[in-house]
Design a protein around this motif. Structure first.
Motif, short mmCIF file in Angstrom:
data_model
loop_
_atom_site.label_atom_id
_atom_site.label_comp_id
_atom_site.label_asym_id
_atom_site.label_seq_id
_atom_site.Cartn_x
_atom_site.Cartn_y
_atom_site.Cartn_z
N VAL A 23 -15.86 -0.13 -3.77
CA VAL A 23 -15.46 -0.42 -1.52
C VAL A 23 -15.36 -1.85 -2.75
O VAL A 23 -14.58 -2.35 -2.57
CB VAL A 23 -16.24 -0.30 -1.07
N ILE A 24 -16.11 -2.34 -3.30
CA ILE A 24 -16.56 -4.75 -3.08
C ILE A 24 -15.07 -4.80 -3.98
O ILE A 24 -14.00 -5.51 -3.65
CB ILE A 24 -17.30 -4.42 -3.53
N VAL A 25 -14.84 -4.19 -5.05
CA VAL A 25 -13.46 -4.18 -6.21
C VAL A 25 -12.50 -3.68 -5.27
O VAL A 25 -10.99 -4.81 -4.99
CB VAL A 25 -13.62 -3.63 -7.13
N THR A 26 -12.57 -2.36 -4.72
CA THR A 26 -11.49 -1.82 -3.92
C THR A 26 -11.02 -3.41 -2.81
O THR A 26 -9.69 -3.95 -2.52
CB THR A 26 -11.11 -1.44 -3.62
N ALA A 27 -11.95 -3.85 -1.69
CA ALA A 27 -11.59 -4.67 -0.78
C ALA A 27 -10.97 -5.97 -1.49
O ALA A 27 -9.90 -6.96 -0.90
CB ALA A 27 -12.77 -4.93 -0.20
N ILE A 28 -11.19 -6.77 -3.00
CA ILE A 28 -10.92 -7.87 -3.97
C ILE A 28 -9.34 -7.81 -3.70
O ILE A 28 -8.34 -8.68 -3.34
CB ILE A 28 -12.08 -8.44 -4.83
N TYR A 29 -9.21 -6.19 -4.42
CA TYR A 29 -7.61 -6.28 -5.04
C TYR A 29 -6.87 -6.03 -4.07
O TYR A 29 -5.58 -6.51 -3.56
CB TYR A 29 -7.86 -4.67 -4.78
N LEU A 31 -7.25 -7.56 -0.72
CA LEU A 31 -6.71 -9.02 0.27
C LEU A 31 -6.83 -9.70 -0.99
O LEU A 31 -5.43 -10.28 -0.54
CB LEU A 31 -8.57 -9.71 0.01
N ILE A 32 -6.34 -9.63 -2.68
CA ILE A 32 -5.48 -10.46 -3.02
C ILE A 32 -4.14 -10.02 -3.19
O ILE A 32 -2.83 -11.44 -2.91
CB ILE A 32 -6.11 -10.04 -4.63
N THR A 33 -4.02 -9.17 -3.94
CA THR A 33 -2.40 -8.22 -3.22
C THR A 33 -1.74 -8.65 -1.85
O THR A 33 -0.57 -9.02 -2.18
CB THR A 33 -2.15 -7.01 -4.15
N GLY A 34 -2.41 -8.72 -0.81
CA GLY A 34 -2.04 -8.02 0.74
C GLY A 34 -1.99 -10.34 0.63
O GLY A 34 -0.74 -10.55 0.97
N GLY A 35 -3.11 -10.81 -0.16
CA GLY A 35 -2.89 -12.42 0.84
C GLY A 35 -1.01 -12.50 0.15
O GLY A 35 -0.99 -13.95 0.50
N VAL A 67 5.15 -9.81 -10.37
CA VAL A 67 5.10 -10.09 -11.77
C VAL A 67 3.34 -11.25 -11.45
O VAL A 67 2.84 -11.28 -12.40
CB VAL A 67 6.03 -11.00 -11.57
N ILE A 68 3.48 -11.84 -10.87
CA ILE A 68 2.15 -12.59 -10.83
C ILE A 68 0.43 -11.34 -10.51
O ILE A 68 -0.04 -11.60 -10.85
CB ILE A 68 1.68 -12.95 -8.94
N CYS A 69 0.78 -10.05 -9.86
CA CYS A 69 0.08 -8.94 -9.77
C CYS A 69 -0.29 -7.69 -10.69
O CYS A 69 -1.14 -7.36 -10.45
CB CYS A 69 0.33 -7.80 -8.51
N PHE A 70 0.49 -8.29 -11.43
CA PHE A 70 0.77 -7.24 -12.94
C PHE A 70 -0.65 -7.50 -14.04
O PHE A 70 -1.53 -5.78 -13.65
CB PHE A 70 1.84 -7.30 -13.25
N ILE A 188 -8.27 0.90 6.60
CA ILE A 188 -9.03 0.55 6.25
C ILE A 188 -9.92 1.77 5.97
O ILE A 188 -10.75 1.63 4.53
CB ILE A 188 -9.72 0.97 7.10
N GLY A 189 -9.09 3.03 5.84
CA GLY A 189 -9.28 4.08 4.71
C GLY A 189 -9.01 3.66 3.42
O GLY A 189 -9.64 5.11 2.15
N PHE A 190 -8.32 3.05 3.38
CA PHE A 190 -8.09 2.81 1.50
C PHE A 190 -9.05 2.02 1.06
O PHE A 190 -8.95 2.18 -0.82
CB PHE A 190 -6.67 1.96 1.45
N LEU A 191 -10.33 1.59 1.61
CA LEU A 191 -11.33 1.35 0.58
C LEU A 191 -11.83 1.90 0.55
O LEU A 191 -12.34 2.49 -0.74
CB LEU A 191 -11.51 0.32 1.99
N LEU A 192 -12.15 3.65 0.78
CA LEU A 192 -12.40 4.67 0.31
C LEU A 192 -11.74 5.22 0.05
O LEU A 192 -12.62 6.28 -1.68
CB LEU A 192 -13.66 5.68 1.69
#
Length: 214
Positions: A23-29, A31-35, A67-70, A188-192
């Motif tokens: 869940v932590i890795v998914t949240a980081i992922y 947040l970064i891709t969305g940000g 390209v940045i997120c690949f 929020i459900g995507f975290l799981l």
């Protein structure tokens, strides 16, 4: 190959005791891709006119974001491949694709897939979807063979998926209820859900390898 429920059960078994890290890795992922999506689009936010030029700018923004997120997309897939293999998992795996030895190979591979998918989708939506499933094993192949080129990895994925694209499609479709639930919970459900799905897809890859003697 296993059944859809079999892959789901194995996914849950692999995640047992590791949900917190997943869940932590998914949240980081997310947040970064969305940000990054927000940051990259800022220079174009003042262009409110619905003109062809603005549409082109939007496409450029989306492409730049990809390209940045690949490398991050690849790192996310690798994390869950390591997870189901009971290897030590660390959030830093997300960024392995940005390392000097990987960023070019991973970036070129994902860029090729992106271009190929656009070209196939220009023909019709259905061929584009078929090709997306045909290319689905590429990230795992890149991980397991550090010497393989991008185009060779894509071709190997296509060979592995011959006769199995529909199986993967049905596996993906079996999560549709959870996808809808995740959307109506404002994401929020995507975290799981992301760990659940990606672990199942990684198990699918492992079965393909065993079946084909890889």
């Amino acid at each position: 190959m296993d059944t859809n429920q079999g892959y789901k059960n194995r996914s849950l078994a692999s995640l047992s005791g590791k949900w917190d890290k997943a869940v932590i890795v998914t949240a980081i992922y997310l947040l970064i891709t969305g940000g990054l999506g927000q940051v990259v689009s800022l220079p174009f936010s003042s262009q409110a006119s619905p003109s062809p030029g603005v549409a082109g700018s939007g496409l450029g923004v989306s492409f730049l974001w990809l390209v940045i997120c690949f490398p991050l997309l690849w790192g996310f897939a690798v994390f869950f491949l390591n997870l189901i293999r009971d290897k030590d998992i660390n959030w830093k795996t997300l960024f392995d694709g940005y390392k000097n030895g990987e960023w070019k190979r991973v970036g070129v591979t994902y860029l090729l897939m992106y271009i190929f998918l656009i070209l196939w989708t220009l023909l019709l939506i259905i061929p584009g979807i078929i090709k997306a499933f045909s290319y689905a094993m590429t990230p795992y192949i890149l991980k397991d063979d550090p010497t393989i080129s991008g185009n060779a990895a894509i071709e190997k994925s296509m060979r592995m998926m011959e006769g199995h694209k529909m199986e993967l499609f049905w596996l993906f479709l079996s999560f549709i209820g959870w996808i809808i639930l995740s959307v109506i919970t404002f994401g929020i459900g995507f975290l799981l859900l992301e760990p659940y799905m990606d672990s199942a897809f990684a198990h699918f890859y492992e079965d393909l390898k065993k079946q084909q003697g890889e």
